[in-house]
Design an enzyme around this catalytic site. Structure first.
Site, short mmCIF file in Angstrom:
data_model
loop_
_atom_site.label_atom_id
_atom_site.label_comp_id
_atom_site.label_asym_id
_atom_site.label_seq_id
_atom_site.Cartn_x
_atom_site.Cartn_y
_atom_site.Cartn_z
N ASN A 12 4.53 -27.79 4.60
CA ASN A 12 5.39 -26.89 3.82
C ASN A 12 5.77 -25.77 4.79
OD1 ASN A 12 4.82 -24.96 0.74
ND2 ASN A 12 6.71 -25.59 1.70
N ASN A 71 12.64 -17.60 -0.90
CA ASN A 71 12.96 -19.03 -0.91
C ASN A 71 14.19 -19.33 -0.07
OD1 ASN A 71 10.87 -19.83 -2.69
ND2 ASN A 71 12.07 -19.18 -4.46
N CYS A 80 3.00 -18.02 -3.02
CA CYS A 80 3.08 -19.30 -2.31
C CYS A 80 1.74 -19.54 -1.65
CB CYS A 80 4.20 -19.28 -1.27
SG CYS A 80 4.26 -20.78 -0.26
N ASN A 82 0.54 -22.19 0.12
CA ASN A 82 0.61 -22.67 1.50
C ASN A 82 1.04 -21.55 2.44
OD1 ASN A 82 -0.13 -25.33 0.84
ND2 ASN A 82 1.98 -25.87 0.36
N ASN A 169 3.36 -18.30 -10.26
CA ASN A 169 4.55 -19.13 -10.27
C ASN A 169 4.47 -20.11 -11.43
OD1 ASN A 169 5.26 -17.88 -7.89
ND2 ASN A 169 5.00 -19.66 -6.59
N ASN A 205 8.64 -25.04 -11.29
CA ASN A 205 8.16 -26.04 -10.35
C ASN A 205 7.60 -27.21 -11.14
OD1 ASN A 205 8.31 -24.30 -7.80
ND2 ASN A 205 6.99 -23.06 -9.12
N ARG A 224 10.96 -25.07 -7.35
CA ARG A 224 12.05 -24.17 -7.74
C ARG A 224 12.59 -23.44 -6.52
NH1 ARG A 224 10.81 -19.09 -11.72
NH2 ARG A 224 9.47 -18.61 -9.95
N CYS A 232 3.23 -28.08 -2.20
CA CYS A 232 3.37 -26.79 -2.88
C CYS A 232 1.96 -26.31 -3.20
CB CYS A 232 4.20 -26.94 -4.15
SG CYS A 232 4.28 -25.44 -5.16
N GLY A 233 1.53 -25.23 -2.55
CA GLY A 233 0.16 -24.76 -2.70
C GLY A 233 -0.19 -24.34 -4.11
N THR A 234 0.69 -23.55 -4.75
CA THR A 234 0.41 -23.15 -6.12
C THR A 234 0.52 -24.35 -7.05
OG1 THR A 234 2.71 -22.42 -6.39
CG2 THR A 234 1.07 -20.74 -5.81
#
Length: 344
Positions: A12, A71, A80, A82, A169, A205, A224, A232-234
């Site tokens: 990412n 973004n 985020c 990551n 998020n 997301n 998103r 996507c870490g979250t």
């Protein structure tokens, strides 16, 4: 001259800018323009990225720095996971410390250095919180007045159940079989819910997860403001929490969960104390390139191969060697070069 860094967590990819090193920090409009330019695979460098990570000083007590996440489309994300790992590494090395807090848009989060995942693959653990479920926290509409936990939503996809979790998020999660994972359903649903729609007015997301075994998942996310991303870490964190909540015989609180993704692998631990949930996200924090550029080019959103000097590191080679040793858990995993964010 000032320095940008190309970094990634589970492929990412981001550009990292430390504004405390600038003579004049970029304003919000300039940051949005820079993010849109430098992350674009045609107009930026190094095949673009998923976003721009911005490091600022923090006025909060006992906090080492602030992270903002811009973004690729110029919008700002709440968090985020990551990206936070890579910012944590940067701040740890800059300040010669291994455990501290980082200010994000909604919370000050605990981070710490972990044992390397492999030679030359440094790892960090970051706190993912706060966790919320109420419709107003996303927001979402036309899906009932309460939390959406493991419920069918035929308007999204027939035969699938969905869970909505904000961390902070917003995430919409469904546990699917391999055929569904490899279908076009996620792409169509993600595009729909991040365009004009009757359910998530600010977008969301969307993650599909395949259960591989006890405390093991494969997760793919339509993000998103980005689209398909290698990780996507979250999203992996929210999916781990949904796993423990909806499949308690397979996903366990306070145990390590291995989460594979198209860009590699992370570890998570989900926790609950009374009504509070939080997640530890542990994974790589890799620096692939150091980029020297005149500050004026940042303000003018003009970072190109003609205006910047680019020096690669050896860390991507080490990371790819680590990934090559991971089990091939999904057909999607071998298709990661097709993601828009992957570095060619």
């Amino acid at each position: 001259m000032v320095q940008l860094r190309k970094v990634h967590g589970s492929e990412n990819h981001f550009f990292l800018l430390d504004q405390t090193t600038l003579d004049q920090p970029l304003n919000d409009g300039e940051l949005a323009a820079l993010a849109q330019q430098v992350t674009n695979p045609q107009t930026g460098i190094l095949d673009g990225a998923d976003g721009l990570l911005v490091v600022n000083s923090s006025a909060h007590a006992n906090v080492l720095g602030q992270m903002r996440v811009i973004n690729a489309d110029g919008s700002e994300a709440s968090m985020c996971g990551n990206g936070l790992r890579t910012v944590s590494r940067y701040l740890a090395e800059k300040n010669h410390t291994n455990q501290f807090k980082v200010e994000t848009l909604t919370a000050d989060l605990q981070v710490s250095r972990q044992n390397d995942l492999a030679p030359d693959v440094p790892a960090f653990s970051v706190e993912i919180s706060p966790v919320r479920f109420k419709p107003a926290d996303f927001p979402f509409t036309n899906l009932g007045d309460g939390a959406l936990i493991d419920q069918p939503v035929p308007a999204f996809a027939a035969g699938l159940n969905f869970t909505a979790i904000a961390v902070p998020n917003p995430h919409l999660i469904s546990f699917v079989d391999e055929d569904t994972m490899n279908s076009d359903i996620l792409g169509k649903l993600g595009a729909h819910l991040n365009g004009h729609n009757d359910y998530f007015p600010d977008g969301v997301n969307v993650s599909f997860a395949q259960i591989l075994g006890k405390n093991q998942l494969f997760v793919r996310t339509y993000e998103r403001g980005v689209g398909f991303t290698n990780a996507c870490g979250t999203g992996m964190s929210a999916t781990s929490l949904a796993f423990a909540m909806t499949h308690p015989h397979l996903g366990q609180f306070d145990h390590t969960i291995t989460v594979y993704n198209p860009g590699g692998m992370v570890k998570t631990k989900v926790h609950q104390a009374a009504d509070r949930y939080w997640i530890d996200l542990i994974g790589n924090a890799t620096q692939t390139h150091l980029i020297e550029v005149d500050e004026a080019q940042l303000h003018g959103a003009n970072v190109t191969t003609e205006t910047a000097t680019i020096e690669p590191t050896t860390e991507e080679t080490a990371y790819l060697k680590f990934v090559d040793q991971l089990p091939k858990v999904s057909a999607i995993a071998v298709k990661k070069i097709n993601c828009i964010c992957i570095q060619k």
